[in-house]
Structures are given as structure tokens and as C-alpha cells.
Design a protein around this motif. Sequence first.
Motif, short mmCIF file in Angstrom:
data_model
loop_
_atom_site.label_atom_id
_atom_site.label_comp_id
_atom_site.label_asym_id
_atom_site.label_seq_id
_atom_site.Cartn_x
_atom_site.Cartn_y
_atom_site.Cartn_z
N VAL A 97 -5.17 -3.08 2.83
CA VAL A 97 -4.51 -1.82 2.46
C VAL A 97 -4.37 -0.91 3.68
CG1 VAL A 97 -4.75 0.27 1.07
CG2 VAL A 97 -5.27 -1.95 0.07
N LEU B 198 1.47 2.65 -2.15
CA LEU B 198 0.34 1.73 -2.18
C LEU B 198 -0.97 2.46 -1.89
CD1 LEU B 198 -0.82 -1.12 -2.37
CD2 LEU B 198 -0.23 -1.45 0.06
N ASP B 199 -0.91 3.37 -0.94
CA ASP B 199 -2.11 4.14 -0.59
C ASP B 199 -2.56 4.99 -1.78
OD1 ASP B 199 -4.17 5.14 0.89
OD2 ASP B 199 -2.95 6.63 1.94
N ARG C 25 -12.88 1.33 -0.52
CA ARG C 25 -12.40 2.63 -0.05
C ARG C 25 -12.96 2.95 1.33
NH1 ARG C 25 -10.64 6.32 -4.06
NH2 ARG C 25 -11.67 8.04 -2.98
N ARG D 282 -11.41 0.65 3.94
CA ARG D 282 -10.04 1.07 4.22
C ARG D 282 -10.02 2.26 5.18
NH1 ARG D 282 -6.81 4.73 4.97
NH2 ARG D 282 -4.70 4.83 4.14
N LEU E 2 -9.76 -6.61 1.05
CA LEU E 2 -8.90 -5.67 0.33
C LEU E 2 -8.76 -4.36 1.09
CD1 LEU E 2 -7.28 -4.86 -2.18
CD2 LEU E 2 -9.43 -4.17 -3.25
N ARG F 151 4.17 2.90 3.28
CA ARG F 151 3.86 2.54 1.89
C ARG F 151 2.89 3.54 1.25
NH1 ARG F 151 3.64 -2.10 4.98
NH2 ARG F 151 5.22 -3.70 4.52
N THR G 127 -9.22 2.65 -7.30
CA THR G 127 -10.59 2.48 -6.81
C THR G 127 -11.45 3.70 -7.12
OG1 THR G 127 -9.87 3.26 -4.62
CG2 THR G 127 -9.97 0.88 -4.98
N THR H 291 -0.72 0.26 5.11
CA THR H 291 -0.37 1.68 4.97
C THR H 291 -0.56 2.47 6.27
OG1 THR H 291 -2.62 2.19 4.21
CG2 THR H 291 -0.98 1.66 2.52
N PHE I 210 -3.89 2.63 -4.60
CA PHE I 210 -5.21 2.11 -4.22
C PHE I 210 -6.27 3.20 -4.40
CE2 PHE I 210 -8.45 1.72 -0.88
CZ PHE I 210 -8.98 0.49 -1.18
#
Length: 303
Positions: free
Chosen positions: A109, A121-122, A185, A188, A105, A118, A129, A113, A125
Motif C-alpha cells: 500500500v 486506496l490510501d 498501518r 505502511r 500488505l 491512488r 484497517t 500510494t 486502507f
Amino acid sequence: MVLAFFVILTLTFLIVQLLPGDPAVAVAGPQATNAEVEAVRTQLGLDVPLWEQYLTYLGNVLTGDLGTSFMWNLPVSEIVTTRLWYTTQLAIVAMLLTLLIALPLGMAVAVLTRDGRRRWLDALFGCLTGLFSTVPSYVLATLLVAVVAVQMGAVPPAYSPGHEFKSAILPVVALTIAPTCTMARIVRRETDTVLTQDYIRTARGWRLPGSAIYLRYVLPNIVTVTLTLSGLVLASLLGGAVIVETVFSWPGLGSAIVAAITNRDYPLIQGVVLVLGMLATLITLVVDVLLGVVDSRTLGGRS
């Protein structure tokens, strides 16, 4: 490790000493006579000097003797061994699910991103989270019981002998949500950092397929951070499982220590805290060793 174990042993020994009031009176009960209180004090070993109590406690622990539970009149080591398996089951399954969900995940992301793409989306997310990572596990456990178990009737609301798999679903979910969000997180962020490195630009310049770039170059470079965090998460899951078990009446260390606190069963309280503390220390050691195996640069700078 020796220093950590020594500190844990000392703290668990002081549990009885630091509690307000006379432990012997608390165990014997308010209606106990002076003779009964003295008998309990002798049973607890509180009638000798503190240093002698400490040496006796250390000697007993080193020989595997954690005392005898007042409630069940059984060796504490036997109770802990039996119930530790249930707690470990929840923690390990929750840890595996956390890794299986958070790693792909977070990477997905970050890839979607990258370079400011996007932004919605960032933002989504980050909000979701961030929200779920701050909700305590016992709050999630209570909500899951009310919605999934009581209203929907999909799974048992508490531990049901013979239906261990269904009974474990909600406790595992309650334990998994917060660490999954936290780890996702971090993954990402680390993935986003790796994607800006020169070797990733070079790989794109060679027109390598995306699967090769992400699996061969990106994933290995975030394994170290993920592994470090996994050790911390697993140690926290053991502690979190103790709380969640109480909500679902799961027959692990959680229900045992709650009953021990309620009934002032000091040997059992000491035994559970001691075992959980040592497990957390051992997990840290294992993670350090694995880090050295996976990435030799962590061993004194060698490459």
C-alpha cells in the motif's frame, strides 16, 4: 527482569488479599460451619501474618510449587503446563499469520500510494484497517461463530477432540484480524517514511529494479520497527487468546482461568496470571536481544 518478576510475584500474591470479603468463607461456601471455614483458612495459609504468607508464597514459586487447584485437586503447575501448550499454539500461529499478511500488505500500500498516488486506496486502507483494529477479539469471535460455524457450517463452532486443525481456524482468525490491521498501518507509515529517504532516491537514480529497492533497501529498514511491534503483539495475543478461548471452548488457559474465577479457585488464578505475566516479560527480553542482533545501533548507539 528481576524487578519485573518481583512485581509480578507481588501482584499475584495480592490477588487473594485484595478480593472483597473473606477468601476462606468464599471457598468454603455460605453453608460452611466455622470449623470448616477455619480449616480452609489454614489450607490457604491465611492464618499466619501477611509477611509470612508472602515469604511462603515466594519460596513455593521459586521451587516450582504453585499450589493445588481446589476444583481438580491437581498441582497448579501441572494444569498450567498442560493447558499452556494450547494457548501458545493459538498465539504463535496468529503471530506468524499477522507478520505474513501485515508486512507485505503495508509495504504494498505504501508503494502504490507514494507521492500522493491512488488516494482512494490510501483512504480505503486507512478506513478498513482502522475499523477492524478497534473491534475486540471476542466480538469478532462471536460473529465468526454465528456466521461461519453456525450458518455456513464450514468449521466446528467449538473445540472438537480429533478435529484440532478445524477447531483452531476460527480462534486463530479472531486473534489475527486486529493485530494484522494495526501492524499493517504501522508498516505502511514506516515504509512511506523510508521511501522518502535520499538513499532510496539514489537507488532509483541508478535505475535499480523495484524488487531490489524494496527487498534490499526498504525491507531491512522497517524490520526493527516490525520486530519491536511483534513482541508487543505476541504478548497481547497471549492475553487475547485467554478471552477468545472461552468463546470457542478451547482447552487452554482461558477456559481454565474462567472456571477458576467462577469457582474461586485462588491458587489456579494466581498460577495462570503469574505464568502469563512472566511469559510477556520473557518475550520482551527476547525481542530486545533480537533487536540488538539485527540492528547493533540499538546497543548503546554502536554501529
